[in-house]
Design an enzyme around this catalytic site. Structure first.
Site, PDB file in Angstrom:
ATOM      1  CB  THR A 121     -11.232   6.140   7.668  1.00 13.49           C
ATOM      2  OG1 THR A 121     -11.769   5.094   6.870  1.00 13.49           O
ATOM      3  CG2 THR A 121     -11.886   6.052   9.034  1.00 13.49           C
ATOM      4  CG  ASP A 122     -13.841   5.221   2.988  1.00 10.68           C
ATOM      5  OD1 ASP A 122     -13.257   4.605   3.898  1.00 10.68           O
ATOM      6  OD2 ASP A 122     -13.862   4.824   1.807  1.00 10.68           O
ATOM      7  CD  GLU A 123     -12.847   1.077   7.345  1.00 13.36           C
ATOM      8  OE1 GLU A 123     -13.160   0.670   8.470  1.00 13.36           O
ATOM      9  OE2 GLU A 123     -11.968   0.571   6.650  1.00 13.36           O
ATOM     10  CE1 TYR A 149      -8.872   2.916  11.886  1.00 11.58           C
ATOM     11  CE2 TYR A 149     -10.382   2.201  10.159  1.00 11.58           C
ATOM     12  CZ  TYR A 149      -9.365   3.039  10.604  1.00 11.58           C
ATOM     13  OH  TYR A 149      -8.864   4.006   9.760  1.00 11.58           O
ATOM     14  CE  LYS A 153      -9.196   7.688  11.961  1.00 13.27           C
ATOM     15  NZ  LYS A 153      -7.919   8.391  12.249  1.00 13.27           N
TER      16      LYS A 153
HETATM   17  P1  NAD Z   1      -0.493   2.721  10.034  1.00 10.67           P
HETATM   18  O1  NAD Z   1      -1.064   1.703  10.948  1.00 10.67           O
HETATM   19  O2  NAD Z   1       0.329   2.293   8.884  1.00 10.67           O
HETATM   20  O3  NAD Z   1       0.395   3.753  10.875  1.00 10.67           O
HETATM   21  C1  NAD Z   1      -0.008   4.260  12.116  1.00 10.67           C
HETATM   22  C2  NAD Z   1       1.194   4.959  12.750  1.00 10.67           C
HETATM   23  O4  NAD Z   1       0.742   5.546  13.998  1.00 10.67           O
HETATM   24  C3  NAD Z   1       2.346   4.016  13.095  1.00 10.67           C
HETATM   25  O5  NAD Z   1       3.577   4.596  12.726  1.00 10.67           O
HETATM   26  C4  NAD Z   1       2.258   3.872  14.610  1.00 10.67           C
HETATM   27  O6  NAD Z   1       3.508   3.625  15.223  1.00 10.67           O
HETATM   28  C5  NAD Z   1       1.684   5.226  15.008  1.00 10.67           C
HETATM   29  N1  NAD Z   1       0.959   5.181  16.298  1.00 10.67           N
HETATM   30  C6  NAD Z   1      -0.002   4.291  16.669  1.00 10.67           C
HETATM   31  N2  NAD Z   1      -0.419   4.552  17.916  1.00 10.67           N
HETATM   32  C7  NAD Z   1       0.276   5.644  18.332  1.00 10.67           C
HETATM   33  C8  NAD Z   1       0.293   6.393  19.535  1.00 10.67           C
HETATM   34  N3  NAD Z   1      -0.509   6.079  20.571  1.00 10.67           N
HETATM   35  N4  NAD Z   1       1.113   7.465  19.619  1.00 10.67           N
HETATM   36  C9  NAD Z   1       1.927   7.789  18.568  1.00 10.67           C
HETATM   37  N5  NAD Z   1       1.968   7.098  17.427  1.00 10.67           N
HETATM   38  C10 NAD Z   1       1.163   6.032  17.304  1.00 10.67           C
HETATM   39  O7  NAD Z   1      -1.732   3.580   9.578  1.00 10.67           O
HETATM   40  P2  NAD Z   1      -2.045   4.248   8.141  1.00 10.67           P
HETATM   41  O8  NAD Z   1      -2.672   3.256   7.265  1.00 10.67           O
HETATM   42  O9  NAD Z   1      -0.859   5.005   7.708  1.00 10.67           O
HETATM   43  O10 NAD Z   1      -3.198   5.280   8.575  1.00 10.67           O
HETATM   44  C11 NAD Z   1      -2.853   6.579   9.054  1.00 10.67           C
HETATM   45  C12 NAD Z   1      -4.104   7.386   9.300  1.00 10.67           C
HETATM   46  O11 NAD Z   1      -4.836   7.494   8.084  1.00 10.67           O
HETATM   47  C13 NAD Z   1      -5.055   6.747  10.319  1.00 10.67           C
HETATM   48  O12 NAD Z   1      -5.585   7.776  11.119  1.00 10.67           O
HETATM   49  C14 NAD Z   1      -6.138   6.110   9.468  1.00 10.67           C
HETATM   50  O13 NAD Z   1      -7.356   6.098  10.164  1.00 10.67           O
HETATM   51  C15 NAD Z   1      -6.180   7.070   8.296  1.00 10.67           C
HETATM   52  N6  NAD Z   1      -6.640   6.489   7.026  1.00 10.67           N
HETATM   53  C16 NAD Z   1      -6.001   5.393   6.500  1.00 10.67           C
HETATM   54  C17 NAD Z   1      -6.407   4.892   5.259  1.00 10.67           C
HETATM   55  C18 NAD Z   1      -5.715   3.700   4.637  1.00 10.67           C
HETATM   56  O14 NAD Z   1      -6.207   3.175   3.624  1.00 10.67           O
HETATM   57  N7  NAD Z   1      -4.581   3.257   5.140  1.00 10.67           N
HETATM   58  C19 NAD Z   1      -7.478   5.499   4.581  1.00 10.67           C
HETATM   59  C20 NAD Z   1      -8.126   6.585   5.163  1.00 10.67           C
HETATM   60  C21 NAD Z   1      -7.679   7.087   6.377  1.00 10.67           C
HETATM   61  O1  DAU Z   2     -11.487   2.824   3.788  1.00 10.54           O
HETATM   62  C1  DAU Z   2     -10.378   3.319   4.469  1.00 10.54           C
HETATM   63  C2  DAU Z   2      -9.817   2.237   5.365  1.00 10.54           C
HETATM   64  O2  DAU Z   2      -9.180   1.300   4.507  1.00 10.54           O
HETATM   65  C3  DAU Z   2      -8.837   2.755   6.408  1.00 10.54           C
HETATM   66  O3  DAU Z   2      -9.530   3.587   7.305  1.00 10.54           O
HETATM   67  C4  DAU Z   2      -8.184   1.608   7.188  1.00 10.54           C
HETATM   68  O4  DAU Z   2      -7.206   2.105   8.077  1.00 10.54           O
HETATM   69  C5  DAU Z   2      -7.550   0.676   6.182  1.00 10.54           C
HETATM   70  O5  DAU Z   2      -6.995  -0.453   6.850  1.00 10.54           O
HETATM   71  C6  DAU Z   2      -8.578   0.209   5.155  1.00 10.54           C
HETATM   72  O6  DAU Z   2      -9.589  -0.613   5.795  1.00 10.54           O
HETATM   73  P1  DAU Z   2     -10.109  -1.993   5.127  1.00 10.54           P
HETATM   74  O7  DAU Z   2     -10.630  -2.852   6.211  1.00 10.54           O
HETATM   75  O8  DAU Z   2     -10.963  -1.716   3.941  1.00 10.54           O
HETATM   76  O9  DAU Z   2      -8.676  -2.521   4.583  1.00 10.54           O
HETATM   77  P2  DAU Z   2      -7.975  -3.958   4.541  1.00 10.54           P
HETATM   78  O10 DAU Z   2      -6.711  -3.746   3.774  1.00 10.54           O
HETATM   79  O11 DAU Z   2      -7.879  -4.592   5.866  1.00 10.54           O
HETATM   80  O12 DAU Z   2      -8.989  -4.800   3.656  1.00 10.54           O
HETATM   81  C7  DAU Z   2      -9.412  -4.355   2.373  1.00 10.54           C
HETATM   82  C8  DAU Z   2     -10.467  -5.329   1.877  1.00 10.54           C
HETATM   83  O13 DAU Z   2      -9.847  -6.601   1.607  1.00 10.54           O
HETATM   84  C9  DAU Z   2     -11.551  -5.619   2.890  1.00 10.54           C
HETATM   85  O14 DAU Z   2     -12.777  -5.789   2.196  1.00 10.54           O
HETATM   86  C10 DAU Z   2     -11.122  -6.950   3.538  1.00 10.54           C
HETATM   87  C11 DAU Z   2     -10.423  -7.661   2.399  1.00 10.54           C
HETATM   88  N1  DAU Z   2      -9.302  -8.560   2.760  1.00 10.54           N
HETATM   89  C12 DAU Z   2      -8.345  -8.112   3.619  1.00 10.54           C
HETATM   90  C13 DAU Z   2      -7.261  -8.903   3.922  1.00 10.54           C
HETATM   91  C14 DAU Z   2      -6.191  -8.422   4.883  1.00 10.54           C
HETATM   92  C15 DAU Z   2      -9.206  -9.811   2.140  1.00 10.54           C
HETATM   93  O15 DAU Z   2     -10.067 -10.214   1.338  1.00 10.54           O
HETATM   94  N2  DAU Z   2      -8.119 -10.590   2.444  1.00 10.54           N
HETATM   95  C16 DAU Z   2      -7.134 -10.198   3.299  1.00 10.54           C
HETATM   96  O16 DAU Z   2      -6.162 -10.948   3.522  1.00 10.54           O
END
Ligand code: NAD
Ligand code: DAU
Length: 341
Positions: A121-123, A149, A153
């Protein structure tokens, strides 16, 4: 390449990647997923049984991981605890899965000399500061994670880098921006707000809503990961982003407009502690080296399609919505700092 293991393949991005791989390649996929609250097997419905196998298991289970990896050509590692708000409430599973789980996969991949791609992630870079016009993150930006989190990562990225350098592991890393699209858990910002409106509830904006996220459609994220897996240089990190910065307030107002609601029909709620203000990614390296380009560059169009998907898939998200909203209600009740609203 041939036989891929996709960890976390029942989650939002993992499932999207599996669908993408089946559509665009001949690879065989084994999904390894623990089906935590965030995993949903229904996200893999409709995939061909002769090309996709599902293993219900944990990435910290070393014998299981070793046995699966010994029969694979590559591991694409998506599994994680992924939600910042939960990491503030209960960080331990984040350390277990994101750090120990990644370590377990790395050890198996090193033992069997298997290609490894780490989805991150960019975080890990922290944020770009309030009102900042600082340039976007690049592959050389320093690591400054803010939340439990993002710290886990960042730790997992560091493990991958060490395994590349110390053991010659054939690995790559990608760090992507906020992704959106179908199959995203309703705890996350965009699906939470869409499903609030579908249920006749008001969207919830943390703090002032001036926080900025850089949005990318999940299909574009998948295409980038596949390009890196197949053509990326071993040992390299690639940032993924689609140049789509929006404040959270703008996103809520667009969702409301696209769903036919007044643009001010939302509530300000208490801010997230330690809330990162702005993320932005410079994806020039990925674009120039691998020729990747986002295809979903019209954010309104992507949002509309995502709204349609949630409107027509209520059975996919309804139970998860009930528990996510219970968590948010309990958190509000526990008195997150209302003075930051
Ligand atoms: P998600 O929470 O939707 O899915 C996570 C999946 O991992 C689930 O299916 C869960 O059952 C599985 N899991 C969790 N713990 C586990 C374990 N111990 N063993 C096996 N499986 C397990 O997550 P997502 O949003 O799809 O993110 C996936 C990946 O992408 C993560 O590594 C996250 O850091 C990265 N990422 C997400 C975003 C985003 O915006 N969602 C952006 C950048 C990077
Ligand atoms: O940047 C990549 C990341 O993006 C991933 O690594 C994470 O897995 C993914 O969850 C996401 O992280 P954020 O914390 O940015 O995402 P989230 O959807 O939780 O929130 C997005 C923005 O919206 C953040 O600034 C918080 C805000 N927010 C979130 C929720 C759930 C609100 O204002 N209201 C809400 O109800």
């Amino acid at each position: 390449m041939g036989r891929l293991i996709v960890t976390g393949g029942a989650g939002f991005l993992g499932a999207g990647f599996v669908h993408h791989v089946i559509r665009h390649t001949d690879h065989h996929v084994t999904v390894l997923d623990a089906l935590t609250y965030a995993g949903n097997r229904a996200s893999l419905d409709g995939l061909p049984a002769d090309r996709v196998a599902f293993v219900h298991g944990d990435i910290t289970d070393a014998p299981l991981v070793d046995s699966l990896v010994s029969r694979a050509d590559a591991v694409v590692h998506y599994a994680a605890e992924s939600h910042n708000d939960l990491s503030l409430a209960n960080p331990r599973p984040f350390v277990d899965t994101n750090v120990t789980g990644t370590f377990t996969l790395l050890e198996a991949s090193r033992t069997h000399d298997v290609r490894f791609h780490h989805v991150s992630t960019d975080e890990v870079f922290g944020d770009l500061g309030e009102g900042s016009d600082a340039p976007a993150f690049t592959e050389d930006s320093p690591y400054r994670p803010s939340s439990p989190y993002s710290a886990t990562k960042a730790a997992s990225d560091m493990l991958v880098r060490a395994w590349i350098r110390s053991f010659g592991l054939r690995a790559t890393i990608s760090n992507c921006t906020n992704s959106y699209g179908p199959y995203q858990h309703v705890e996350k910002f965009i699906p939470r707000q869409i499903t609030q409106v579908v249920r006749g509830e008001r969207p919830k904006l943390y703090g002032s809503g001036s926080h900025v996220r850089d949005w990318i459609h999940a299909d574009d994220h998948s295409a980038a990961v596949l390009a890196i897996l197949e053509r990326g240089r071993i040992g390299e990190t690639y940032l993924i982003g689609a140049d789509c910065e929006r404040t959270n307030r703008e996103v809520i107002e667009r969702i409301l407009a696209l769903m036919g609601q007044p643009s001010d029909a939302y509530d300000h709620v208490a801010d997230r502690p330690g809330h990162d203000h702005r993320y932005a990614i410079d994806a020039s390296k990925l674009r120039e080296e691998l020729g990747w380009m986002p295809r979903h560059s019209d954010f309104d169009e992507g949002l509309s399609a995502t709204i349609d998907w949630y409107r027509t898939h209520e059975s996919w998200w309804s139970a998860a919505k009930d528990s996510a909203e219970k968590f948010y209600a309990a958190r509000e009740g526990a008195g997150f700092p209302a003075d930051t609203m």
